[in-house]
Design a protein around this motif. Sequence first.
Motif, PDB file in Angstrom:
ATOM      1  N   THR A 201       5.131 -46.248  76.813  1.00  0.00           N
ATOM      2  CA  THR A 201       5.417 -47.355  75.688  1.00  0.00           C
ATOM      3  C   THR A 201       6.536 -46.992  74.884  1.00  0.00           C
ATOM      4  N   PRO A 202       6.996 -47.772  74.388  1.00  0.00           N
ATOM      5  CA  PRO A 202       8.172 -47.542  73.268  1.00  0.00           C
ATOM      6  C   PRO A 202       7.668 -46.422  72.243  1.00  0.00           C
ATOM      7  N   PHE A 203       8.433 -45.637  71.844  1.00  0.00           N
ATOM      8  CA  PHE A 203       8.364 -44.654  70.771  1.00  0.00           C
ATOM      9  C   PHE A 203       9.628 -44.217  70.238  1.00  0.00           C
ATOM     10  N   LEU A 204       9.675 -44.300  68.995  1.00  0.00           N
ATOM     11  CA  LEU A 204      11.226 -44.113  68.553  1.00  0.00           C
ATOM     12  C   LEU A 204      12.323 -44.450  69.524  1.00  0.00           C
ATOM     13  N   ASN A 262       0.871 -44.466  67.521  1.00  0.00           N
ATOM     14  CA  ASN A 262       2.553 -44.263  67.473  1.00  0.00           C
ATOM     15  C   ASN A 262       3.225 -44.979  66.436  1.00  0.00           C
ATOM     16  N   LYS A 263       2.596 -46.283  65.951  1.00  0.00           N
ATOM     17  CA  LYS A 263       3.335 -46.878  64.718  1.00  0.00           C
ATOM     18  C   LYS A 263       3.083 -45.937  63.794  1.00  0.00           C
ATOM     19  N   TYR A 264       1.907 -45.539  63.346  1.00  0.00           N
ATOM     20  CA  TYR A 264       1.716 -44.582  62.225  1.00  0.00           C
ATOM     21  C   TYR A 264       2.675 -43.480  62.251  1.00  0.00           C
ATOM     22  N   LEU A 265       2.973 -42.639  63.325  1.00  0.00           N
ATOM     23  CA  LEU A 265       3.504 -41.562  63.354  1.00  0.00           C
ATOM     24  C   LEU A 265       5.094 -41.877  63.405  1.00  0.00           C
ATOM     25  N   GLU A 266       5.433 -42.677  63.940  1.00  0.00           N
ATOM     26  CA  GLU A 266       6.970 -43.297  63.840  1.00  0.00           C
ATOM     27  C   GLU A 266       7.143 -43.493  62.301  1.00  0.00           C
ATOM     28  N   GLN A 275      10.314 -33.037  59.481  1.00  0.00           N
ATOM     29  CA  GLN A 275       9.140 -32.088  59.672  1.00  0.00           C
ATOM     30  C   GLN A 275       8.360 -32.225  61.322  1.00  0.00           C
ATOM     31  N   TRP A 276       9.248 -33.028  62.132  1.00  0.00           N
ATOM     32  CA  TRP A 276       8.334 -33.400  63.488  1.00  0.00           C
ATOM     33  C   TRP A 276       9.098 -32.393  64.310  1.00  0.00           C
ATOM     34  N   LEU A 277       8.449 -31.974  65.497  1.00  0.00           N
ATOM     35  CA  LEU A 277       8.881 -30.885  66.488  1.00  0.00           C
ATOM     36  C   LEU A 277       9.810 -31.610  67.375  1.00  0.00           C
ATOM     37  N   TRP A 278      11.046 -31.522  67.005  1.00  0.00           N
ATOM     38  CA  TRP A 278      12.363 -31.938  67.899  1.00  0.00           C
ATOM     39  C   TRP A 278      12.625 -31.117  68.952  1.00  0.00           C
TER      40      TRP A 278
END
Length: 289
Positions: A201-204, A262-266, A275-278
């Motif tokens: 699914t699309p995420f970022l 996903n929407k919440y995290l985006e 702050q995200w684990l890139w």
Amino acid sequence: MNLGNRIVSFFVFIISLLPFWVLYCLSDFLFFILYYVVGYRKKVVYENLSNSFPSKSDEEIKQIAKNFFVFLSDMIIETIKMRTITAKEVEKRMVVHATHEIYRHLEQGKPVIGTTAHYSNWELGIHRLSLMLKDPLLIIYKPLSNKGFEQTFNNIRSRFNAQMVPMKQTLRQILAYENTPHMSMFLSDQTPARSESSFFTPFLGQDTLMFLGMEKIAKRTDFPVVYCHINRIRRGYYECTFSTLFETPKATDNHEITLAYNKYLEKLIHDKPEQWLWSHRRWKHKPSA
């Protein structure tokens, strides 16, 4: 545990005894090593950021990446500190908000499916949740290939009685507590193997392979789903806010819970991307043609 892992465990213990001001000096040095000397996964970080924020300039991407490595260094040091940190210090360094979003379910005798992400200090969040709850807390985790390291870090995570549950034992352990108020915590942004999921699914802005385990268990048990949003306020200090995403998961459509997560995290990532684990290879799997 072999000798090498015992040595690592010993040094983790010794370092964890240092006061925070000394630890943050070590974190500054660690940042210099990771960012300027070793260049730890810099290519992965830049690629992930560029693909996720195509409208941002190269300078903006570099600044986010640099801020991320500053945060990652602090995160590593703070995780080590968890080895000996006191309960009082944990409560001082992570304030919780909207706790009624957890308590109201548990007080009604309903177990809770908690979900969060590799965002902010999710490790310290384990300690804070453990201290907050009187009911059992199950932490669902993905086992490491190095069992010695896994044992070391699970011993740290379970200091305040959190129960560590390997992913493959998740359903069995949750059903064992089915009639007992408890909370199960999922890190739902992990990358599954292709054999574990086929749902993209699309995420970022990118097709992303998703774990569906949290959703499947929520729909099977009908336990409410609560998001635990951990946010860094300033260096060494955090807040955790709880929000109920779904009261009755059985009433949802397929993938509705995962898409809402996903929407919440985006939104959280767009607000504070550092702050995200890139450094995680989140998009190593591609959908078939």
